[in-house]
Scaffold this motif. Sequence first.
Motif, PDB file in Angstrom:
ATOM      1  N   VAL A 221       0.852  -1.187   0.000  1.00 48.14           N
ATOM      2  CA  VAL A 221       0.000   0.000   0.000  1.00 48.14           C
ATOM      3  C   VAL A 221       0.889   1.238   0.000  1.00 48.14           C
ATOM      4  CG1 VAL A 221      -1.842   1.262   1.153  1.00 48.14           C
ATOM      5  CG2 VAL A 221      -1.760  -1.218   1.348  1.00 48.14           C
ATOM      6  N   PRO A 222       0.755   2.142  -0.966  1.00 48.00           N
ATOM      7  CA  PRO A 222       1.507   3.395  -0.916  1.00 48.00           C
ATOM      8  C   PRO A 222       1.102   4.224   0.308  1.00 48.00           C
ATOM      9  CG  PRO A 222       0.600   3.030  -3.105  1.00 48.00           C
ATOM     10  CD  PRO A 222      -0.040   2.021  -2.202  1.00 48.00           C
ATOM     11  N   ASN A 223       2.036   4.972   0.836  1.00 44.23           N
ATOM     12  CA  ASN A 223       1.744   5.769   2.022  1.00 44.23           C
ATOM     13  C   ASN A 223       0.632   6.788   1.782  1.00 44.23           C
ATOM     14  OD1 ASN A 223       3.582   4.449   3.600  1.00 44.23           O
ATOM     15  ND2 ASN A 223       4.749   6.259   4.154  1.00 44.23           N
ATOM     16  N   ARG A 224       0.542   7.300   0.582  1.00 42.55           N
ATOM     17  CA  ARG A 224      -0.512   8.289   0.299  1.00 42.55           C
ATOM     18  C   ARG A 224      -1.892   7.668   0.476  1.00 42.55           C
ATOM     19  NH1 ARG A 224      -0.549  12.551  -4.723  1.00 42.55           N
ATOM     20  NH2 ARG A 224      -2.580  13.509  -4.307  1.00 42.55           N
ATOM     21  N   TRP A 225      -2.056   6.410   0.064  1.00 46.77           N
ATOM     22  CA  TRP A 225      -3.345   5.748   0.249  1.00 46.77           C
ATOM     23  C   TRP A 225      -3.676   5.614   1.725  1.00 46.77           C
ATOM     24  CZ3 TRP A 225      -3.760   1.025  -3.592  1.00 46.77           C
ATOM     25  CH2 TRP A 225      -3.586   1.488  -4.904  1.00 46.77           C
ATOM     26  N   ILE A 226      -2.676   5.273   2.520  1.00 47.16           N
ATOM     27  CA  ILE A 226      -2.912   5.155   3.968  1.00 47.16           C
ATOM     28  C   ILE A 226      -3.353   6.507   4.521  1.00 47.16           C
ATOM     29  CG2 ILE A 226      -1.907   4.570   6.197  1.00 47.16           C
ATOM     30  CD1 ILE A 226       0.173   2.887   4.701  1.00 47.16           C
ATOM     31  N   ALA A 227      -2.640   7.559   4.130  1.00 46.03           N
ATOM     32  CA  ALA A 227      -2.973   8.892   4.633  1.00 46.03           C
ATOM     33  C   ALA A 227      -4.376   9.307   4.216  1.00 46.03           C
ATOM     34  CB  ALA A 227      -1.949   9.908   4.131  1.00 46.03           C
ATOM     35  N   GLU A 228      -4.764   9.005   2.983  1.00 46.38           N
ATOM     36  CA  GLU A 228      -6.100   9.374   2.521  1.00 46.38           C
ATOM     37  C   GLU A 228      -7.179   8.620   3.284  1.00 46.38           C
ATOM     38  OE1 GLU A 228      -4.884  10.604  -2.078  1.00 46.38           O
ATOM     39  OE2 GLU A 228      -5.633   8.581  -1.640  1.00 46.38           O
ATOM     40  N   ARG A 229      -6.926   7.349   3.635  1.00 47.03           N
ATOM     41  CA  ARG A 229      -7.911   6.590   4.402  1.00 47.03           C
ATOM     42  C   ARG A 229      -7.998   7.120   5.837  1.00 47.03           C
ATOM     43  NH1 ARG A 229     -10.237   1.390   3.864  1.00 47.03           N
ATOM     44  NH2 ARG A 229      -9.776   1.645   1.645  1.00 47.03           N
ATOM     45  N   VAL A 230      -6.859   7.463   6.444  1.00 48.10           N
ATOM     46  CA  VAL A 230      -6.870   8.046   7.785  1.00 48.10           C
ATOM     47  C   VAL A 230      -7.579   9.392   7.770  1.00 48.10           C
ATOM     48  CG1 VAL A 230      -5.409   9.033   9.605  1.00 48.10           C
ATOM     49  CG2 VAL A 230      -4.816   6.821   8.587  1.00 48.10           C
ATOM     50  N   ALA A 231      -7.325  10.184   6.738  1.00 46.67           N
ATOM     51  CA  ALA A 231      -7.986  11.490   6.620  1.00 46.67           C
ATOM     52  C   ALA A 231      -9.501  11.324   6.543  1.00 46.67           C
ATOM     53  CB  ALA A 231      -7.473  12.221   5.385  1.00 46.67           C
ATOM     54  N   ALA A 232      -9.962  10.351   5.771  1.00 47.59           N
ATOM     55  CA  ALA A 232     -11.405  10.112   5.664  1.00 47.59           C
ATOM     56  C   ALA A 232     -11.983   9.663   6.997  1.00 47.59           C
ATOM     57  CB  ALA A 232     -11.674   9.065   4.582  1.00 47.59           C
ATOM     58  N   ASP A 233     -11.228   8.862   7.741  1.00 44.36           N
ATOM     59  CA  ASP A 233     -11.696   8.384   9.040  1.00 44.36           C
ATOM     60  C   ASP A 233     -11.871   9.533  10.023  1.00 44.36           C
ATOM     61  OD1 ASP A 233     -12.281   6.572  11.195  1.00 44.36           O
ATOM     62  OD2 ASP A 233     -10.197   6.773  11.841  1.00 44.36           O
ATOM     63  N   LEU A 234     -10.957  10.496   9.998  1.00 43.52           N
ATOM     64  CA  LEU A 234     -10.966  11.576  10.984  1.00 43.52           C
ATOM     65  C   LEU A 234     -11.615  12.862  10.464  1.00 43.52           C
ATOM     66  CD1 LEU A 234      -7.400  11.185  12.572  1.00 43.52           C
ATOM     67  CD2 LEU A 234      -9.588  10.247  13.354  1.00 43.52           C
ATOM     68  N   GLY A 235     -11.960  12.905   9.201  1.00 46.46           N
ATOM     69  CA  GLY A 235     -12.562  14.111   8.654  1.00 46.46           C
ATOM     70  C   GLY A 235     -11.594  15.263   8.511  1.00 46.46           C
ATOM     71  N   VAL A 236     -10.354  14.953   8.132  1.00 43.50           N
ATOM     72  CA  VAL A 236      -9.336  15.986   7.916  1.00 43.50           C
ATOM     73  C   VAL A 236      -8.804  15.823   6.494  1.00 43.50           C
ATOM     74  CG1 VAL A 236      -8.713  16.029  10.361  1.00 43.50           C
ATOM     75  CG2 VAL A 236      -7.453  14.523   8.807  1.00 43.50           C
ATOM     76  N   GLU A 237      -7.897  16.688   6.102  1.00 40.23           N
ATOM     77  CA  GLU A 237      -7.293  16.567   4.785  1.00 40.23           C
ATOM     78  C   GLU A 237      -6.064  15.677   4.831  1.00 40.23           C
ATOM     79  OE1 GLU A 237      -5.519  20.044   3.132  1.00 40.23           O
ATOM     80  OE2 GLU A 237      -4.492  20.622   4.981  1.00 40.23           O
ATOM     81  N   ALA A 238      -5.725  15.105   3.705  1.00 40.91           N
ATOM     82  CA  ALA A 238      -4.444  14.425   3.528  1.00 40.91           C
ATOM     83  C   ALA A 238      -3.507  15.403   2.841  1.00 40.91           C
ATOM     84  CB  ALA A 238      -4.617  13.164   2.693  1.00 40.91           C
ATOM     85  N   ARG A 239      -2.262  15.466   3.316  1.00 46.77           N
ATOM     86  CA  ARG A 239      -1.371  16.517   2.821  1.00 46.77           C
ATOM     87  C   ARG A 239       0.050  16.001   2.671  1.00 46.77           C
ATOM     88  NH1 ARG A 239       1.639  20.579   5.407  1.00 46.77           N
ATOM     89  NH2 ARG A 239       0.786  20.111   7.464  1.00 46.77           N
ATOM     90  N   SER A 240       0.686  16.410   1.577  1.00 46.64           N
ATOM     91  CA  SER A 240       2.093  16.124   1.363  1.00 46.64           C
ATOM     92  C   SER A 240       2.942  17.068   2.208  1.00 46.64           C
ATOM     93  CB  SER A 240       2.451  16.290  -0.118  1.00 46.64           C
ATOM     94  OG  SER A 240       3.857  16.209  -0.304  1.00 46.64           O
ATOM     95  N   ILE A 241       4.007  16.521   2.789  1.00 45.12           N
ATOM     96  CA  ILE A 241       4.952  17.348   3.526  1.00 45.12           C
ATOM     97  C   ILE A 241       6.363  17.078   3.013  1.00 45.12           C
ATOM     98  CG2 ILE A 241       3.531  17.534   5.602  1.00 45.12           C
ATOM     99  CD1 ILE A 241       5.188  15.359   6.899  1.00 45.12           C
ATOM    100  N   THR A 242       7.247  17.999   3.271  1.00 42.67           N
ATOM    101  CA  THR A 242       8.635  17.866   2.846  1.00 42.67           C
ATOM    102  C   THR A 242       9.398  16.973   3.827  1.00 42.67           C
ATOM    103  OG1 THR A 242       9.424  19.742   4.151  1.00 42.67           O
ATOM    104  CG2 THR A 242       8.523  20.227   1.949  1.00 42.67           C
ATOM    105  N   PRO A 243      10.564  16.484   3.429  1.00 43.11           N
ATOM    106  CA  PRO A 243      11.371  15.711   4.372  1.00 43.11           C
ATOM    107  C   PRO A 243      11.693  16.482   5.654  1.00 43.11           C
ATOM    108  CG  PRO A 243      12.151  15.327   2.147  1.00 43.11           C
ATOM    109  CD  PRO A 243      11.117  16.404   2.051  1.00 43.11           C
TER     110      PRO A 243
END
Length: 289
Positions: A221-243
């Motif tokens: 599973v790509p990390n972005r997919w995990i973040a998008e599913r967590v975002a949907a669970d909590l009602g927040v946005e999924a966002r890219s961050i820098t290193p």
Amino acid sequence: MNVFVIGATGFVGGALARHFADGGHRVTGLARTEPAAATLAAQGIHPVSGDLGIRRSATVRAALRSDVVIYAAQADPAQETATVGELTRAMAGTGKTLIFLSGSGVLLQRTAGAWSQDTFAEHDPFTVEPLAAFRKAAEDTVLGAGLRAMVIRPGLIWGPGDHGHVPMIYRSVAATGAACYVGPGLNTYSHVHIGDVTRLFGLAIEKGRPGGLYHAVAGEVPNRWIAERVAADLGVEARSITPAEATAVWGEFGALVMAASSRLRAVSTRRELGWEPEHFDMLSAIGKP
């Protein structure tokens, strides 16, 4: 069968200890403190007082009283190196079984959130991640020990109580208000459920060959997919961050892990042991208590 688990108070070691105890085997577990010993005893696991430092000799003695020794500790490099060396020397010629839990971190690739096409079966060559060089050296010590010793190298292990990417992304929400991934978020880890890992250890004890190296993987599973599913669970946005932002969220080592790819194939495991995973969808655990 007498099974001694080094790391029995941890996530994976604890699951292994309970798995074999539930199967009717006598299981002992290393306990560094009295509270740890009490916890093990409450689970039906016989505690052994010792550690991988100044009380390492007690750990080795406990290993020699067992039929099977499982090393599933998360120790510092010096302690791991010394313990594996002493165990393999002490167990030589005894006919006992040693199984060393490693992980796909040894072949991790620093991709800064990008996808990697590289995926590795058990005996494929790879460039060792420098921070895991001590772990690869421990693997080599075990595999070359000349006894019934094996290495199990799973991907990202998930399940109730895990400390992997899903809880780390939940932590990013607490820190930033968003479910975070690094860069494009396409970096991918092979993953496997803790229940499938414990079954694999049982098969390795039953069927594994001396010097066997076995991967454990059920999906990716790509990390972005995990973040998008967590975002949907909590009602927040999924966002890219820098290193650099990732270091502020997860610390230096956590940021490295969350920006890397680590992909496996379990060729020898399936062929030699007949292992097949039963759990495939890591995302299904998101949002469940």
